[in-house]
Design an enzyme around this catalytic site. Structure first.
Site, PDB file in Angstrom:
ATOM      1  N   THR A  98       0.871  -1.176   0.000  1.00 54.69           N
ATOM      2  CA  THR A  98       0.000   0.000   0.000  1.00 54.69           C
ATOM      3  C   THR A  98       0.903   1.218   0.000  1.00 54.69           C
ATOM      4  OG1 THR A  98      -1.674  -1.201   1.263  1.00 54.69           O
ATOM      5  CG2 THR A  98      -1.855   1.195   1.204  1.00 54.69           C
ATOM      6  N   LYS A 174      -7.163   0.854  -3.052  1.00 55.86           N
ATOM      7  CA  LYS A 174      -6.713   0.348  -1.759  1.00 55.86           C
ATOM      8  C   LYS A 174      -6.722   1.446  -0.703  1.00 55.86           C
ATOM      9  CE  LYS A 174      -4.555  -2.086   1.404  1.00 55.86           C
ATOM     10  NZ  LYS A 174      -5.260  -3.078   2.238  1.00 55.86           N
ATOM     11  N   LYS A 243      -0.370   5.586   8.615  1.00 57.96           N
ATOM     12  CA  LYS A 243       0.275   5.809   7.320  1.00 57.96           C
ATOM     13  C   LYS A 243      -0.751   5.855   6.200  1.00 57.96           C
ATOM     14  CE  LYS A 243       1.583   2.406   4.995  1.00 57.96           C
ATOM     15  NZ  LYS A 243       1.099   1.538   3.880  1.00 57.96           N
TER      16      LYS A 243
END
Length: 300
Positions: A98, A174, A243
């Site tokens: 990701t 995502k 994140k």
């Protein structure tokens, strides 16, 4: 129809990467693995994997899979350590990480300029889902590349979701999906705190919600963690959640898309991190909501 064995490499053996690599081995493929710390390689050796000491040695097969933690790790391995320059032309790199949209676009150009095929394939699913080979795999890249690696992806997932030729499209989906997961956790965290303040346990409240209005796997899975206050071991670690919400905000800023709720999520996750919570699941946001309401001090 019998699927031909392929020679593949896999780098990045956290909880997700290890589970995914194990399924490739079980499917009969010749798998070479590398991880910066050697510990996670040991269980894979018992399954038949070959371990190498440097990442470039794992990139000697038909396909290289990578499941690295973040932009920094991807840059360090592929650019700083020179892995991308050591790969043979025609090799396929399947990137499950990701990462930011900006890095995704940079990787597309870097691979193309070196004659390498590239597929972005981030996944939805926690480590137990990965171990069961039931991941939902997002896939974006040139159609012939997807065709070439589809049987490998099918060994790791229950469904492949093609999203077009631009690899960054898979990364956007995502990031947006993880933003929605974070929003679900935050809503359950705040609503549970409200219920507790009025004498209803989080377990009772969430059982009602996830058996009626929100009877979906994502809600049910995280509700169970919240109801049981079970945040370790982390299925999706708090720093990774922080994140990913940062990635959503960066992607939104690049295209001038307001994401007010993402700011709320970032602050909740940052508050959890500031309390010293690191090796916990990001469902720990429920504890943040409870602290804000001083529920423990009020014995609620």
């Amino acid at each position: 129809m019998e699927i031909a064995s392929m020679k593949v490499g896999f780098i990045g053996l956290g909880a997700m990467g290890s589970a995914m690599a194990s399924n490739l081995i079980k499917a009969g493929h010749e798998v070479t693995v590398w991880n910066r710390s050697p510990g996670p390689t040991e269980p894979l050796v018992s399954l038949g994997a070959k371990v190498v000491k440097t990442a470039d040695r794992a990139a000697q097969g038909d396909v290289l899979f990578s499941m690295l933690a973040n932009d920094q790790a991807v840059r360090a391995v592929f650019f700083d350590d020179g892995l991308i320059d050591g790969m043979d032309k025609g090799t396929v790199h399947v990137n499950h990480a990701t990462i930011s949209v900006a890095l995704a676009r940079e990787l597309v150009e870097a691979h193309a300029s070196r004659g390498l095929d590239y597929l972005a394939a981030p996944v939805f699913g926690r480590p137990d889902v990965a171990a069961a080979g039931k991941l939902n795999i997002l896939a974006a890249g040139k159609p012939h590349v997807l065709v070439r690696v589809r049987s490998l992806l099918e060994a790791m997932g229950s469904r492949i979701w093609p999203l077009g030729e631009a690899p960054e499209r898979a990364n956007v989906v995502k990031i947006a999906g993880n933003f929605m997961l974070g929003a679900a956790i935050e809503s359950m965290a705040e609503a549970s705190a409200l219920a507790r303040a009025h004498g209803v346990s989080a377990a009772d409240f969430l059982e009602v919600m996830t058996s009626s209005l929100f009877a979906a796997p994502a809600y049910q899975g995280y509700a169970k963690l919240i109801a049981e206050s079970r945040y370790t071991p982390a299925g999706f670690a708090l720093p990774l959640g922080y994140k990913d919400i940062g990635l959503a905000l960066a992607a939104a800023d690049a295209e001038r898309v307001p994401l007010p709720l993402a700011g709320v999520l970032r602050d909740s996750l940052l508050e959890a991190l500031s309390a010293g919570d690191e090796d916990v699941d990001w469902a720990i946001m429920a504890q943040v909501a409870a602290r804000r309401a001083h529920l423990d001090e009020r014995k609620l």
